[in-house]
Design an enzyme around this catalytic site. Structure first.
Site, PDB file in Angstrom:
ATOM      1  N   HIS A 204     -78.312 -27.407 -60.713  1.00 25.79           N
ATOM      2  CA  HIS A 204     -79.507 -27.796 -61.457  1.00 25.79           C
ATOM      3  C   HIS A 204     -79.363 -29.166 -62.096  1.00 25.79           C
ATOM      4  O   HIS A 204     -80.345 -29.780 -62.486  1.00 25.79           O
ATOM      5  CB  HIS A 204     -79.836 -26.729 -62.505  1.00 25.79           C
ATOM      6  CG  HIS A 204     -80.226 -25.419 -61.871  1.00 25.79           C
ATOM      7  ND1 HIS A 204     -80.592 -24.317 -62.590  1.00 25.79           N
ATOM      8  CD2 HIS A 204     -80.317 -25.046 -60.574  1.00 25.79           C
ATOM      9  CE1 HIS A 204     -80.871 -23.318 -61.760  1.00 25.79           C
ATOM     10  NE2 HIS A 204     -80.712 -23.735 -60.535  1.00 25.79           N
ATOM     11  N   ASP A 205     -78.131 -29.640 -62.194  1.00 25.27           N
ATOM     12  CA  ASP A 205     -77.898 -30.984 -62.685  1.00 25.27           C
ATOM     13  C   ASP A 205     -78.269 -32.024 -61.626  1.00 25.27           C
ATOM     14  O   ASP A 205     -78.823 -33.071 -61.936  1.00 25.27           O
ATOM     15  CB  ASP A 205     -76.415 -31.129 -63.059  1.00 25.27           C
ATOM     16  CG  ASP A 205     -76.096 -32.437 -63.751  1.00 25.27           C
ATOM     17  OD1 ASP A 205     -77.004 -33.268 -63.930  1.00 25.27           O
ATOM     18  OD2 ASP A 205     -74.928 -32.629 -64.106  1.00 25.27           O
ATOM     19  N   TYR A 274     -76.945 -37.986 -60.311  1.00 23.59           N
ATOM     20  CA  TYR A 274     -75.607 -38.103 -60.881  1.00 23.59           C
ATOM     21  C   TYR A 274     -75.159 -36.812 -61.559  1.00 23.59           C
ATOM     22  O   TYR A 274     -75.989 -36.032 -62.020  1.00 23.59           O
ATOM     23  CB  TYR A 274     -75.567 -39.269 -61.877  1.00 23.59           C
ATOM     24  CG  TYR A 274     -75.923 -40.574 -61.203  1.00 23.59           C
ATOM     25  CD1 TYR A 274     -74.986 -41.241 -60.434  1.00 23.59           C
ATOM     26  CD2 TYR A 274     -77.211 -41.096 -61.278  1.00 23.59           C
ATOM     27  CE1 TYR A 274     -75.317 -42.414 -59.764  1.00 23.59           C
ATOM     28  CE2 TYR A 274     -77.562 -42.260 -60.615  1.00 23.59           C
ATOM     29  CZ  TYR A 274     -76.610 -42.910 -59.860  1.00 23.59           C
ATOM     30  OH  TYR A 274     -76.936 -44.059 -59.185  1.00 23.59           O
ATOM     31  N   SER A 278     -77.895 -34.119 -66.844  1.00 19.47           N
ATOM     32  CA  SER A 278     -79.353 -34.195 -66.994  1.00 19.47           C
ATOM     33  C   SER A 278     -79.905 -32.776 -67.138  1.00 19.47           C
ATOM     34  O   SER A 278     -80.974 -32.574 -67.716  1.00 19.47           O
ATOM     35  CB  SER A 278     -79.993 -34.898 -65.796  1.00 19.47           C
ATOM     36  OG  SER A 278     -79.628 -34.281 -64.579  1.00 19.47           O
ATOM     37  N   GLU A 333     -83.442 -18.461 -65.747  1.00 21.96           N
ATOM     38  CA  GLU A 333     -83.517 -17.693 -64.520  1.00 21.96           C
ATOM     39  C   GLU A 333     -82.602 -16.469 -64.565  1.00 21.96           C
ATOM     40  O   GLU A 333     -82.975 -15.388 -64.160  1.00 21.96           O
ATOM     41  CB  GLU A 333     -83.178 -18.617 -63.366  1.00 21.96           C
ATOM     42  CG  GLU A 333     -83.682 -18.108 -62.047  1.00 21.96           C
ATOM     43  CD  GLU A 333     -82.533 -17.907 -61.128  1.00 21.96           C
ATOM     44  OE1 GLU A 333     -81.408 -17.838 -61.631  1.00 21.96           O
ATOM     45  OE2 GLU A 333     -82.779 -17.829 -59.917  1.00 21.96           O
ATOM     46  N   HIS A 434     -75.075 -18.735 -53.399  1.00 25.15           N
ATOM     47  CA  HIS A 434     -75.944 -17.553 -53.344  1.00 25.15           C
ATOM     48  C   HIS A 434     -75.180 -16.330 -52.841  1.00 25.15           C
ATOM     49  O   HIS A 434     -75.556 -15.200 -53.130  1.00 25.15           O
ATOM     50  CB  HIS A 434     -77.175 -17.834 -52.467  1.00 25.15           C
ATOM     51  CG  HIS A 434     -78.154 -18.758 -53.118  1.00 25.15           C
ATOM     52  ND1 HIS A 434     -79.178 -19.386 -52.448  1.00 25.15           N
ATOM     53  CD2 HIS A 434     -78.266 -19.170 -54.407  1.00 25.15           C
ATOM     54  CE1 HIS A 434     -79.872 -20.127 -53.291  1.00 25.15           C
ATOM     55  NE2 HIS A 434     -79.339 -20.019 -54.477  1.00 25.15           N
TER      56      HIS A 434
HETATM   57  C1  HEM Z   1     -78.752 -15.233 -59.678  1.00 21.92           C
HETATM   58  C2  HEM Z   1     -78.513 -16.462 -59.414  1.00 21.92           C
HETATM   59  C3  HEM Z   1     -79.388 -17.356 -58.573  1.00 21.92           C
HETATM   60  C4  HEM Z   1     -80.692 -17.196 -58.202  1.00 21.92           C
HETATM   61  C5  HEM Z   1     -81.628 -16.053 -58.551  1.00 21.92           C
HETATM   62  C6  HEM Z   1     -81.055 -18.350 -57.413  1.00 21.92           C
HETATM   63  C7  HEM Z   1     -82.301 -18.562 -56.884  1.00 21.92           C
HETATM   64  C8  HEM Z   1     -82.698 -19.707 -56.252  1.00 21.92           C
HETATM   65  C9  HEM Z   1     -84.034 -19.990 -55.801  1.00 21.92           C
HETATM   66  C10 HEM Z   1     -85.217 -19.073 -55.924  1.00 21.92           C
HETATM   67  C11 HEM Z   1     -84.026 -21.223 -55.267  1.00 21.92           C
HETATM   68  C12 HEM Z   1     -85.214 -21.955 -54.643  1.00 21.92           C
HETATM   69  C13 HEM Z   1     -85.248 -21.558 -53.211  1.00 21.92           C
HETATM   70  C14 HEM Z   1     -86.255 -22.328 -52.401  1.00 21.92           C
HETATM   71  O1  HEM Z   1     -87.443 -22.140 -52.621  1.00 21.92           O
HETATM   72  O2  HEM Z   1     -85.843 -23.105 -51.535  1.00 21.92           O
HETATM   73  C15 HEM Z   1     -82.689 -21.729 -55.367  1.00 21.92           C
HETATM   74  C16 HEM Z   1     -82.298 -22.969 -54.951  1.00 21.92           C
HETATM   75  C17 HEM Z   1     -80.997 -23.414 -54.969  1.00 21.92           C
HETATM   76  N1  HEM Z   1     -79.887 -22.707 -55.379  1.00 21.92           N
HETATM   77 FE1  HEM Z   1     -79.908 -20.910 -56.261  1.00 21.92          FE
HETATM   78  N2  HEM Z   1     -79.968 -19.162 -57.278  1.00 21.92           N
HETATM   79  C18 HEM Z   1     -78.932 -18.597 -57.971  1.00 21.92           C
HETATM   80  C19 HEM Z   1     -77.649 -19.078 -58.054  1.00 21.92           C
HETATM   81  C20 HEM Z   1     -77.179 -20.180 -57.382  1.00 21.92           C
HETATM   82  C21 HEM Z   1     -75.796 -20.572 -57.310  1.00 21.92           C
HETATM   83  C22 HEM Z   1     -74.656 -19.792 -57.903  1.00 21.92           C
HETATM   84  C23 HEM Z   1     -75.755 -21.738 -56.584  1.00 21.92           C
HETATM   85  C24 HEM Z   1     -74.588 -22.619 -56.183  1.00 21.92           C
HETATM   86  C25 HEM Z   1     -73.352 -22.474 -56.514  1.00 21.92           C
HETATM   87  C26 HEM Z   1     -77.114 -22.052 -56.211  1.00 21.92           C
HETATM   88  C27 HEM Z   1     -77.495 -23.162 -55.479  1.00 21.92           C
HETATM   89  C28 HEM Z   1     -78.800 -23.490 -55.197  1.00 21.92           C
HETATM   90  C29 HEM Z   1     -79.201 -24.769 -54.658  1.00 21.92           C
HETATM   91  C30 HEM Z   1     -78.310 -25.951 -54.302  1.00 21.92           C
HETATM   92  C31 HEM Z   1     -80.590 -24.723 -54.541  1.00 21.92           C
HETATM   93  C32 HEM Z   1     -81.509 -25.872 -54.125  1.00 21.92           C
HETATM   94  C33 HEM Z   1     -82.002 -26.537 -55.390  1.00 21.92           C
HETATM   95  C34 HEM Z   1     -82.927 -27.702 -55.166  1.00 21.92           C
HETATM   96  O3  HEM Z   1     -82.592 -28.577 -54.368  1.00 21.92           O
HETATM   97  O4  HEM Z   1     -83.987 -27.757 -55.805  1.00 21.92           O
HETATM   98  N3  HEM Z   1     -77.949 -21.088 -56.704  1.00 21.92           N
HETATM   99  N4  HEM Z   1     -81.887 -20.787 -55.961  1.00 21.92           N
HETATM  100 CA   LIG Z   2     -78.033 -35.146 -62.926  1.00 21.01          CA
END
Ligand code: HEM
Ligand SMILES: [Ca+2]
Length: 685
Positions: A204-205, A274, A278, A333, A434
């Site tokens: 998220h950063d 970066y 943020s 979340e 994930h």
């Molecule tokens: C319970 C925990 C989590 C939930 C419910 C969750 C849920 C989501 C959802 C709903 C999205 C948007 C999907 C889309 O519409 O494309 C997303 C994006 C993403 N998630 Fe997760 N996530 C979780 C944990 C994690 C973890 C632990 C990581 C990495 C170590 C991660 C990495 C990412 C990344 C890189 C994106 C793309 C973000 C972007 O470019 O905007 N997430 N996640």
């Molecule tokens: Ca940043």
């Protein structure tokens, strides 16, 4: 084309036509588009599906729509004008196109002050030659050119075609076959939920891609029927787990690219690229000014005792639990993520108090900026010294030259390196996390025994557990998440996010695994094999041993992939990457390891303000840097939560029996003594 004084005429007419079309659509959107609010809202006479609202608000536009809308408008106009020209058989001239686009191009021209002491809020001017690099609200960069599904590869149609003709396999079909296991998923022998969630915090950063707003109605399914609109890319799901057989999917928002030059759709990143917190401090001046108390330099707090995040608007959470506000809108979340936000929030305010006593002459702004700089330094040290060595492996970090040194400067800044987040990185490799997510949220006692747990799906966007002081609360959650083991980072995905993501009643949720695959196609991410080649790895299909000749998969995963896909070149990056066998001493396979490695090299070497750089006055003094490098995540936990005891490596669970529990006093400190490295003797006239 004709004589030189006519250069640009083709461009002008195409751009004018594009402006009319895009603005016509835009106008419609303004008339029909409603502000998105929380669950139960009635939009266009229809009660919103609450789970859909959750998903939409998770990936929503962070700053005022006016700002992002103008950026998106530019992107749409240049993309459409390109399409118009190509349809007419004209080839856009880059220079002429950019010149004619100028009145419609909302990419700002930044003037940088080379002697500024602190990083900007929005990441602009980090690179003095290319001030827009890594700035918030700009287009992502790419490792490889996109492969969309429309004739001119402009992104009007996502990547949808198989190399052998016909459609690519359905994402839910892939998810059902590749991401499930008949029995409960294997846990990691070492790593805890704190590791999983730190990954999410880091995510998220650096990346926040908003969904398209050009959509009068946020749903992309009408009951069981996918809605056909430019913003929609819904897919079918079989009967059974979900209420309807249509899974709603909205395409990502685009941003203008390269001075609004001609070309394809590129997705927007709202966060600064970066590694700069943020996520806590905001990615725009506007957000930061709402977060900081200008009288003290502290971050504004909330909660009954004033030690939680400040109160936020109702669209930041679900139900009546009271919403928070932070640098990134996704803070609530899951409660573990909120806990990380609170961790850095408290540490900031703690440091301000001490610096204020050491340097009574500092202004609140100076206190804020110095503290922010210190905390970003500590955080970068945790990312590069604690988190990434676990994910990528220590050896690989060393080979890439990005493992921090124990003491002293380690300047590797290269102004030619672009730190901007690459599209294929945030859409696949970084989502490996994930697979680590487990099905519940818990709380632990001081002796780390389990106190309580609740299913994860009852916690999405609910702040009750974080606010609770008796059973959960940030102390109980911290003790639990540094103890409870996460799932092993493999291809299996927990039920709570594969069948119940953001559900508000059984059956109305999403499948995150399918959404991840669909998102890759939405962004035009080329196939797994294309990235294998990019990384210098053997692409599948070359050697004929085992199904598809996949060199980095176990036989079972390879077999499943070969039943799912018609051709090895069809494999989606997410599906192919996450199902690889992990590299030795790492949590990802070679393909994800390669792409993550490249990105984190760029993020470090392309960051002029990286904490190890010997640059004055933007860097630290040698004494200050030693204090920063001494810090650990475990010490941060200890200072800000009631941990009782703590393990030196925060990410390795005490249950693994690898390290002793130590009292917090035995961990690195950051009190007046250590911070005296920041004491400044006021200049006397
Ligand atoms: C319970 C925990 C989590 C939930 C419910 C969750 C849920 C989501 C959802 C709903 C999205 C948007 C999907 C889309 O519409 O494309 C997303 C994006 C993403 N998630 Fe997760 N996530 C979780 C944990 C994690 C973890 C632990 C990581 C990495 C170590 C991660 C990495 C990412 C990344 C890189 C994106 C793309 C973000 C972007 O470019 O905007 N997430 N996640
Ligand atoms: Ca940043």
């Amino acid at each position: 084309h004709g004589p030189s004084n006519f250069i640009g005429d083709y461009e002008t007419s195409a751009i004018m036509e594009a402006v009319n079309t895009v603005d016509g659509h835009h106008h419609q959107m303004m008339v029909f588009g409603q502000p998105r609010t929380r669950a139960g809202t009635i939009i266009n006479g229809k009660r919103m599906n609450e789970a859909m609202t959750n998903l939409y608000l998770f990936s929503r536009h962070m700053s005022g729509p006016e700002y992002t809308d103008t950026m998106t408008r530019s992107a749409k106009i240049s993309c459409m004008a390109t399409q118009i020209m190509l349809t007419r058989g004209d080839v856009p001239n880059d220079g002429a196109f950019q010149q004619k686009m100028a009145p419609f191009c909302s990419i700002p021209k930044l003037r940088c002050n080379p002697s500024m002491r602190y990083r900007t809020t929005d990441g602009g001017c980090n690179n003095l030659n290319f001030p827009l690099r890594g700035r918030s609200h700009t287009a992502q960069e790419r490792f490889l050119p996109p492969e969309y599904g429309d004739k001119f590869n402009l992104g009007y149609v996502p990547r949808v075609h198989s190399k052998l003709g016909g459609p690519l396999p359905n994402p839910r079909f892939i998810s059902n076959i590749l991401y499930t296991k008949g029995y409960s998923l294997p846990k990691s022998p070492l790593y805890n939920v704190a590791l999983t969630t730190f990954g999410q915090f880091l995510t998220h950063d650096v990346s926040s891609v908003p969904l398209s707003r050009g959509n009068p109605d946020i749903e992309c399914c009408d009951g069981n029927k996918p809605i056909s609109r430019p913003e929609c890319f819904s897919f079918k799901v079989p009967k059974g787990k979900f209420e309807t057989t249509c899974m709603s999917f909205t395409r990502s928002e685009s941003a203008p690219y390269k001075q609004c030059g001609p070309g394809t759709r590129n997705q927007m990143n709202q966060a600064t690229s970066y590694v700069d917190l943020s996520v806590a401090y905001g990615s725009t001046e506007e957000d930061t000014s709402r977060l900081v108390d200008k009288r003290t330099g502290k971050l504004i707090s909330g909660g009954p005792k004033g030690c939680l995040l400040p109160d936020g608007p109702s669209e930041n959470c679900m139900g009546n639990s009271g919403c928070f506000f932070s640098g990134d809108t996704r803070h609530s979340e899951i409660p573990e993520l909120t806990t990380y936000h609170i961790l850095f929030h408290r540490e900031h305010n703690r440091i301000v108090d001490i610096l204020c006593k050491l340097n009574p002459h500092w202004t609140p702004d100076r206190l804020f900026q110095e503290t922010r700089k210190i905390l970003i330094g500590i955080y970068q040290d945790i990312v590069y010294n604690e988190y990434l060595p676990i994910v990528l492996g220590r050896d690989r970090m060393k080979k890439l030259g990005i493992l921090p040194t124990v003491r002293g400067y380690n300047t590797r800044y290269d102004k030619n390196i672009d730190a901007t987040i690459r599209n294929s990185f945030s859409v696949a490799p970084l989502r490996f996390g994930h697979a680590q997510i487990i099905n519940h949220v818990g709380s632990a006692n001081k002796d780390r025994s389990l106190r309580a747990k609740i299913p994860l799906e009852q916690n999405f966007f609910i702040t009750t557990a974080t606010r609770d002081e008796k059973v959960f609360g940030v102390d109980g959650i911290s003790r639990w998440m540094t103890t409870e083991l996460g799932y092993h980072a493999d291809r299996f995905i927990a039920d709570s996010i594969r069948n119940k993501l953001f559900e508000t009643r059984p059956g109305n949720g999403f499948d995150l695994a399918s959404v991840d695959i669909q998102r890759g196609r939405d962004h035009g991410i080329p196939s797994y094999n294309a990235f294998r080649k990019f990384c210098g790895l053997k692409p599948a299909g070359l050697i004929k041993s085992g199904p598809f000749g996949l060199p980095d998969h176990d036989p079972q995963a390879a077999k499943l992939l070969s039943t799912i896909y018609k051709h090895p070149d069809d494999i989606d990056l997410m599906a192919g990457g996450i199902s690889e066998v992990n590299m030795k001493g790492a949590l990802v396979g070679p393909t994800f390891g390669c792409l993550m490695g490249l990105q984190f090299v760029n993020s470090r070497v392309g960051d002029r303000f990286f904490y190890e750089n010997e640059f004055s006055p933007t860097g630290f003094t040698p004494a200050q840097l030693d204090v920063i490098k001494m810090q650990t995540l475990s010490s941060l936990f200890c200072r800000n939560f009631k941990m009782g005891v703590m393990q030196p490596n925060a990410f390795v669970s005490l249950l693994a029996g690898r390290q002793p529990a130590v009292p917090c006093e035995k961990l690195p400190q950051l009190g007046p003594l250590e911070l005296s490295a920041w004491k400044e003797i006021p200049f006397k006239h």
